[in-house]
Each structure stands twice: as C-alpha cells, then as structure tokens.
Enzyme design. Structure first.
Site: not given
Length: 310
Positions: A233, A259, A264, A283
């Site tokens: 994370t 995550d 991204e 995320h």
C-alpha cells in the site's frame, strides 16, 4: 484582497465549504486533467491542495508567484518537488496520520483473506465446483509474523491492529531512533533481508525514492517463506511487478495484494494481468469515507492557519 486556494482533486465537501467561508476557493476535482486551466488558476493562488496525481513541480509552479503552501490530501510526497518548494519558501503540508486507520484495516483484512486462500473462490462455488477440500487448508492469522518495512505513523497503526488479532510484529526502519517508544510493541530488524525471511506477511510502508526503487525484487521475493504473502500500500515502483508476477505464477509466493503501481492507472495487459492469487485495487487503501473526512479536515485547518494574517 481575499487569499485564494486552488483544489485540483477530490476533497470532502464539508472541508471545502469550511475554506470557502474564509477564502476564495477554486474547487475542481478534474483540474488535474486540465493542465492549461490549472496553470492559469495558479497565477493568483496563495495555496494549492492536491492528492497524488497532481505533479507539483517547477514547471507547474513557475507562474504561481503568490503561492505559499501546498496541502497534500494524503501522506506520500513523491508527486511534490519538495526541494523546489523549499527554495521558494512554499510550505508542504501532508496529512500525517489521518488515513492510517484505513490503511491498517486494508492491510490486516487482506492479510487474513490471503492466508485463508478463499478470496478468489466465488466463481468456483457459483459454478458448482465446491472447492472445499482445497480451501480447508487455509491458515489463521493469529500467531503469524507480520513484517513491516517502514515503521512510521502508518506502519505503527498497522502493527497495533495486527497485534489485536494475535499477530507478532517485526519492523525494519533505520530512520526510526532505537529509543523511540514504538519499538516497545515490535521486534526491530536491523537488516531488511532478515525481515523477508522471517515474516508470514510482508507489508510495505516506505516512500518511493531512488533508494527504495525495486526494493522488493526477485531476490527478496525469493527469501520469503513458502506460503508467505505480500501487501503493498506504499508506492508503485517499490515492488518489481514482473518479479512479483513470476513468484505468484510459480507458487513461490502464496498471495499478494497490491494497491499502488509503477504506472497509474495500471495499463491493460501489464505484467500483473491474469496473475493467480493476486488482489489489485486502484490506490484506495487509505481512502474511505471516514478517512477522506479526516484528511480533508486536517488539510483545510492547516492551510487556513498558514493563510490567516499573523
């Protein structure tokens, strides 16, 4: 002249209204995707509030001559050029601790289901396959060893929640002084490799940096126990995604929850597509209804304090 705040990504509406009662506020959650409009909005802005997508760098801030503060709705600062902000005397304000509870629940909850091994059984059960014999060998989290790579405010909250369900906590954090009281609740690892060897669950809580890039590579994944699981994370780029995919496909690693990613949104057809025993989220580990309220309220308060006349 009223001080002016620009908010480029989503923020809790109550916190936005609190700021509007005192300042001129431009709030557009899609402003991050409109660079020309963002640059124009910043020309007479005194403060900027962002999440992780807005790249706060010299290019963005060149025309923002009045800017004195950047509020970060979260804790990671890899999207903010801190050195440049410091050279301009622009305060950078993260929401330290405000989303730690959300991340802790994500980590401990995913560790539990990954160890049990039933996370991906729904389709089989619905199809009548009934994989009970295979899933009856799932493992309980109590008594297992959680290895925390990074033991700051978030890592400490993860450890606190894990201990409540009977997990033993190891942590590696060379930046945390040995005399810090947090070490009373965790066993300190002086070498990160030792943590990877000892843990049943490894959870990452370090910022992205040149030093941490590729920290979890093929070699370190190979140090992990048979049946161990990994949770990330922290930030993308800390885990070698191709190496993680290989470890999961071979069965060397029992499961993983990721995550955050090197790119991204995660592009279609990435190394992580179709990998078994892998749980992917966009995320959101630190983003819940409650944590968004806390993070937004904290940043609104801190920015307001900076902008108010002395």
């Amino acid at each position: 002249m009223s001080r002016r705040i620009v908010i480029t990504e989503f923020m809790d509406e109550a916190a936005v209204q609190t700021l509007r009662a005192e300042f001129a506020v431009v709030y557009a959650p899609d402003l991050v995707d409109r660079p020309a409009d963002l640059a124009e909005a910043l020309r007479d802005a005194d403060a900027l509030i962002v999440r992780n997508r807005t790249q706060v760098n010299e290019s963005l801030l060149t025309g923002a001559s009045r800017l004195v503060a950047v509020g970060r709705l979260g804790v990671g600062l890899d999207n903010i050029d801190q050195a440049y902000c410091a050279s301009r005397n622009i305060a950078v304000v993260p929401a330290i601790g405000a989303n730690a509870a959300a991340v802790a629940e994500y980590v401990v909850g995913l560790a539990m289901v990954l160890l049990r091994g039933f996370l991906f059984s729904s389709a089989e059960v619905a199809a009548g396959t009934w994989p009970r014999a295979r899933l009856a060998s799932g493992r309980e989290v109590a008594g297992k060893v959680l290895g925390l790579v990074g033991y700051g405010s978030v890592g400490q909250r993860v450890g606190q929640l894990a201990r409540a369900v009977g997990v033993r906590v190891l942590a590696y954090d060379p930046m945390l002084p040995t005399a810090h009281p947090a070490w009373r609740d965790a066993t300190r690892c002086d070498e990160v490799d030792d943590l990877f060897r000892a843990a049943d669950v490894v959870s990452l809580h370090v910022p992205y940096s040149a030093q941490n890039a590729g920290l979890v590579d093929e070699r370190r994944l190979g140090l992990m126990k048979p049946g161990a699981v990994l949770v990330n994370t922290a930030r993308g780029g800390i885990v070698d995604e191709a190496a993680l995919a290989r470890a999961l496909r071979s069965g060397a690693l029992a499961g993983a929850a990721v995550d955050v990613f090197a790119h991204e949104p995660l592009p279609a057809g990435s190394a992580l597509a179709g990998v078994p025993n892998l749980f992917l989220t966009p995320h959101v580990a630190g983003v819940t209804y409650e944590s968004n309220e806390r993070v937004s309220a904290l940043i609104a308060q801190r920015i307001a304090e900076i902008l108010r006349p002395a």
